[in-house]
Design a protein around this motif. Structure first.
Motif, PDB file in Angstrom:
ATOM      1  N   TRP A   1      -8.459   2.977 -28.359  1.00  0.00           N
ATOM      2  CA  TRP A   1      -9.621   2.465 -27.412  1.00  0.00           C
ATOM      3  C   TRP A   1     -10.589   3.301 -27.341  1.00  0.00           C
ATOM      4  O   TRP A   1     -11.673   3.040 -26.617  1.00  0.00           O
ATOM      5  N   ARG A   2     -10.612   4.681 -27.865  1.00  0.00           N
ATOM      6  CA  ARG A   2     -11.633   5.553 -27.833  1.00  0.00           C
ATOM      7  C   ARG A   2     -12.558   5.841 -28.994  1.00  0.00           C
ATOM      8  O   ARG A   2     -13.563   6.223 -29.026  1.00  0.00           O
ATOM      9  N   THR A   3     -11.944   5.181 -30.227  1.00  0.00           N
ATOM     10  CA  THR A   3     -12.863   5.381 -31.330  1.00  0.00           C
ATOM     11  C   THR A   3     -13.462   3.857 -31.634  1.00  0.00           C
ATOM     12  O   THR A   3     -12.518   2.751 -31.527  1.00  0.00           O
ATOM     13  N   PRO A   4     -14.676   3.915 -31.883  1.00  0.00           N
ATOM     14  CA  PRO A   4     -15.264   2.673 -32.305  1.00  0.00           C
ATOM     15  C   PRO A   4     -14.704   1.990 -33.498  1.00  0.00           C
ATOM     16  O   PRO A   4     -13.842   2.676 -34.408  1.00  0.00           O
ATOM     17  N   TRP A   5     -14.814   0.796 -33.811  1.00  0.00           N
ATOM     18  CA  TRP A   5     -14.540  -0.005 -34.794  1.00  0.00           C
ATOM     19  C   TRP A   5     -15.099   0.704 -36.107  1.00  0.00           C
ATOM     20  O   TRP A   5     -16.134   1.102 -36.107  1.00  0.00           O
ATOM     21  N   SER A   6     -14.444   0.213 -37.303  1.00  0.00           N
ATOM     22  CA  SER A   6     -15.260   0.885 -38.571  1.00  0.00           C
ATOM     23  C   SER A   6     -16.334   0.444 -38.821  1.00  0.00           C
ATOM     24  O   SER A   6     -17.358   1.010 -39.526  1.00  0.00           O
ATOM     25  N   ASP A   7     -16.633  -0.821 -38.350  1.00  0.00           N
ATOM     26  CA  ASP A   7     -17.783  -1.699 -38.800  1.00  0.00           C
ATOM     27  C   ASP A   7     -18.917  -1.502 -37.688  1.00  0.00           C
ATOM     28  O   ASP A   7     -19.686  -2.482 -37.504  1.00  0.00           O
ATOM     29  N   TRP A   8     -18.657  -0.892 -36.520  1.00  0.00           N
ATOM     30  CA  TRP A   8     -19.477  -0.774 -35.452  1.00  0.00           C
ATOM     31  C   TRP A   8     -20.653  -0.152 -35.497  1.00  0.00           C
ATOM     32  O   TRP A   8     -20.903   0.856 -36.207  1.00  0.00           O
ATOM     33  N   ILE A   9     -21.749  -0.676 -34.848  1.00  0.00           N
ATOM     34  CA  ILE A   9     -23.089  -0.009 -34.731  1.00  0.00           C
ATOM     35  C   ILE A   9     -23.415   0.119 -33.212  1.00  0.00           C
ATOM     36  O   ILE A   9     -23.280  -0.926 -32.486  1.00  0.00           O
ATOM     37  N   SER A  10     -23.558   1.284 -32.941  1.00  0.00           N
ATOM     38  CA  SER A  10     -24.007   1.625 -31.513  1.00  0.00           C
ATOM     39  C   SER A  10     -25.233   0.956 -31.141  1.00  0.00           C
ATOM     40  O   SER A  10     -26.133   1.021 -31.262  1.00  0.00           O
ATOM     41  N   THR A  11     -24.912   0.131 -30.044  1.00  0.00           N
ATOM     42  CA  THR A  11     -26.054  -0.702 -29.462  1.00  0.00           C
ATOM     43  C   THR A  11     -26.870  -0.054 -28.355  1.00  0.00           C
ATOM     44  O   THR A  11     -26.471   0.995 -27.954  1.00  0.00           O
ATOM     45  N   ARG A  12     -28.015  -0.626 -28.034  1.00  0.00           N
ATOM     46  CA  ARG A  12     -28.951   0.306 -26.957  1.00  0.00           C
ATOM     47  C   ARG A  12     -27.945   0.167 -25.730  1.00  0.00           C
ATOM     48  O   ARG A  12     -28.480   1.318 -25.136  1.00  0.00           O
ATOM     49  N   TYR A  13     -27.344  -0.798 -25.182  1.00  0.00           N
ATOM     50  CA  TYR A  13     -26.727  -0.477 -24.001  1.00  0.00           C
ATOM     51  C   TYR A  13     -25.680   0.510 -24.004  1.00  0.00           C
ATOM     52  O   TYR A  13     -25.656   1.344 -23.045  1.00  0.00           O
ATOM     53  N   GLU A  14     -25.048   0.649 -25.084  1.00  0.00           N
ATOM     54  CA  GLU A  14     -24.105   1.925 -25.518  1.00  0.00           C
ATOM     55  C   GLU A  14     -24.838   3.325 -25.350  1.00  0.00           C
ATOM     56  O   GLU A  14     -24.462   4.132 -24.712  1.00  0.00           O
ATOM     57  N   GLN A  15     -26.040   3.156 -25.993  1.00  0.00           N
ATOM     58  CA  GLN A  15     -26.805   4.450 -25.933  1.00  0.00           C
ATOM     59  C   GLN A  15     -27.209   4.934 -24.606  1.00  0.00           C
ATOM     60  O   GLN A  15     -27.241   5.915 -24.198  1.00  0.00           O
ATOM     61  N   LYS A  16     -27.421   3.916 -23.805  1.00  0.00           N
ATOM     62  CA  LYS A  16     -27.781   4.128 -22.202  1.00  0.00           C
ATOM     63  C   LYS A  16     -26.460   4.677 -21.552  1.00  0.00           C
ATOM     64  O   LYS A  16     -26.549   5.338 -20.732  1.00  0.00           O
ATOM     65  N   ALA A  17     -25.497   4.079 -21.864  1.00  0.00           N
ATOM     66  CA  ALA A  17     -24.188   4.552 -21.122  1.00  0.00           C
ATOM     67  C   ALA A  17     -23.823   5.904 -21.505  1.00  0.00           C
ATOM     68  O   ALA A  17     -23.622   6.679 -20.378  1.00  0.00           O
ATOM     69  N   LEU A  18     -24.268   6.423 -22.615  1.00  0.00           N
ATOM     70  CA  LEU A  18     -23.628   7.821 -23.165  1.00  0.00           C
ATOM     71  C   LEU A  18     -24.501   8.613 -22.258  1.00  0.00           C
ATOM     72  O   LEU A  18     -24.445   9.639 -22.007  1.00  0.00           O
ATOM     73  N   ARG A  19     -26.015   8.243 -22.382  1.00  0.00           N
ATOM     74  CA  ARG A  19     -26.810   9.037 -21.798  1.00  0.00           C
ATOM     75  C   ARG A  19     -26.635   9.342 -20.297  1.00  0.00           C
ATOM     76  O   ARG A  19     -27.009  10.285 -19.640  1.00  0.00           O
ATOM     77  N   GLU A  20     -26.180   8.356 -19.692  1.00  0.00           N
ATOM     78  CA  GLU A  20     -25.911   8.367 -18.069  1.00  0.00           C
ATOM     79  C   GLU A  20     -24.470   8.811 -17.863  1.00  0.00           C
ATOM     80  O   GLU A  20     -23.878   8.898 -16.849  1.00  0.00           O
ATOM     81  N   GLY A  21     -23.650   9.446 -18.918  1.00  0.00           N
ATOM     82  CA  GLY A  21     -22.326   9.958 -18.812  1.00  0.00           C
ATOM     83  C   GLY A  21     -21.363   9.289 -18.628  1.00  0.00           C
ATOM     84  O   GLY A  21     -20.121   9.443 -18.333  1.00  0.00           O
ATOM     85  N   ARG A  22     -21.479   7.803 -19.239  1.00  0.00           N
ATOM     86  CA  ARG A  22     -20.090   6.806 -19.112  1.00  0.00           C
ATOM     87  C   ARG A  22     -19.509   6.910 -20.418  1.00  0.00           C
ATOM     88  O   ARG A  22     -20.041   6.964 -21.326  1.00  0.00           O
ATOM     89  N   THR A  23     -18.254   6.434 -20.226  1.00  0.00           N
ATOM     90  CA  THR A  23     -17.425   6.638 -21.429  1.00  0.00           C
ATOM     91  C   THR A  23     -17.246   5.164 -22.120  1.00  0.00           C
ATOM     92  O   THR A  23     -16.818   4.274 -21.487  1.00  0.00           O
ATOM     93  N   PRO A  24     -17.532   4.918 -23.426  1.00  0.00           N
ATOM     94  CA  PRO A  24     -17.426   3.709 -23.931  1.00  0.00           C
ATOM     95  C   PRO A  24     -15.846   3.576 -24.379  1.00  0.00           C
ATOM     96  O   PRO A  24     -15.124   4.350 -24.538  1.00  0.00           O
ATOM     97  N   HIS A  25     -15.333   2.131 -23.914  1.00  0.00           N
ATOM     98  CA  HIS A  25     -14.068   1.752 -24.335  1.00  0.00           C
ATOM     99  C   HIS A  25     -14.237   0.686 -25.409  1.00  0.00           C
ATOM    100  O   HIS A  25     -14.895  -0.212 -25.254  1.00  0.00           O
ATOM    101  N   TYR A  26     -13.146   0.839 -26.415  1.00  0.00           N
ATOM    102  CA  TYR A  26     -13.191  -0.398 -27.480  1.00  0.00           C
ATOM    103  C   TYR A  26     -11.783  -1.144 -27.337  1.00  0.00           C
ATOM    104  O   TYR A  26     -10.886  -0.444 -28.020  1.00  0.00           O
ATOM    105  N   LEU A  27     -11.666  -2.328 -26.869  1.00  0.00           N
ATOM    106  CA  LEU A  27     -10.438  -2.888 -26.779  1.00  0.00           C
ATOM    107  C   LEU A  27     -10.407  -4.012 -27.758  1.00  0.00           C
ATOM    108  O   LEU A  27     -11.281  -4.791 -27.975  1.00  0.00           O
TER     109      LEU A  27
END
Length: 233
Positions: free
Chosen positions: A202-228
């Motif tokens: 759940w910490r590693t993106p899927w192999s065919d993942w592309i980081s979205t603008r929403y995810e980039q905002k989350a990373l800038r603001e210090g939040r951790t993505p989860h991949y379920l």
């Protein structure tokens, strides 16, 4: 056969944002109609006649993206997987216009776009017709009294289970820890198996993942993505 009675459904969230650019209005006027999956809305399809996905995508497997935001993930998947058809649902018209621009620039032809509530799409998708579904950075509705508005509730998960084929994959990405909690609590209760075997799943993106603008905002603001990742059982 009597016409189904339209259910009462509240919709929460934005339908329109800033004034659209002239080019975006052009995308909506010129491209949205040809990319429609068919008669989805109740006014156009009061009998709730199921969509013919074989005719739509030539018999290819069909994927569904629920709330595609700006559309970058959907277009990326369409370009990476030309052997599937992808239907995207998004009521926020600015996001729809953004997606249409990306589709035009990428030249992909295996997508269909419903500019509305995915619950109406669930009504007209045949049972077991969808091979993969995506729920990526959905509206978190952070206040406790609003948690019932989240997608991961019975109102959405029951029809999602119906339209997915047995063994189909359901991917959820979110940076909100409480959304993770509710997802892991609710999704398995509605006929899904969580496929994680360890933290990296759940910490590693899927192999065919592309980081979205929403995810980039989350990373800038210090939040951790989860991949379920779940499987429909």
């Amino acid at each position: 056969m009597s016409t189904p009675i339209r259910p009462r459904r509240n919709f929460y969230g934005r339908l329109k944002g800033k004034t659209l650019k002239q080019s975006q209005r052009g995308y909506l006027d010129e491209d949205l109609g040809p990319l429609s999956p068919g008669p989805v809305d109740w006014a156009a399809n009061p009998d709730r006649t199921p969509l013919d996905l074989d005719a739509m995508f030539g018999g290819r497997p069909t994927w569904l993206e629920i709330g595609f935001g700006g559309g970058e993930h959907m277009v990326h998947q369409a370009a990476s997987h030309p052997d599937v058809g992808i239907i995207g649902c998004e009521p926020y018209i600015n996001g729809v216009a953004m997606l249409l621009g990306k589709i035009r620039r990428a030249g992909v032809d295996n997508v269909r776009v419903h500019p509305g509530d995915v619950r109406d799409m669930f009504d007209v998708l045949p049972e077991g017709a969808i091979d993969r579904a995506f729920l990526l950075y959905p509206d978190p509705w952070p206040k406790a009294r609003h948690h019932r508005r989240r997608f991961v509730t019975p109102e959405h998960l029951k029809p999602l289970h119906r339209v997915l084929r047995p063994g189909a994959i359901f991917r959820v990405a979110t940076d909100i820890e409480d959304y993770v909690r509710q997802t892991l609590e609710q999704v398995p209760q509605h006929g899904f198996e969580w496929l994680a075997e360890g933290p990296s799943d759940w910490r590693t993106p899927w192999s065919d993942w592309i980081s979205t603008r929403y995810e980039q905002k989350a990373l800038r603001e210090g939040r951790t993505p989860h991949y379920l990742t779940f499987k429909r059982i």
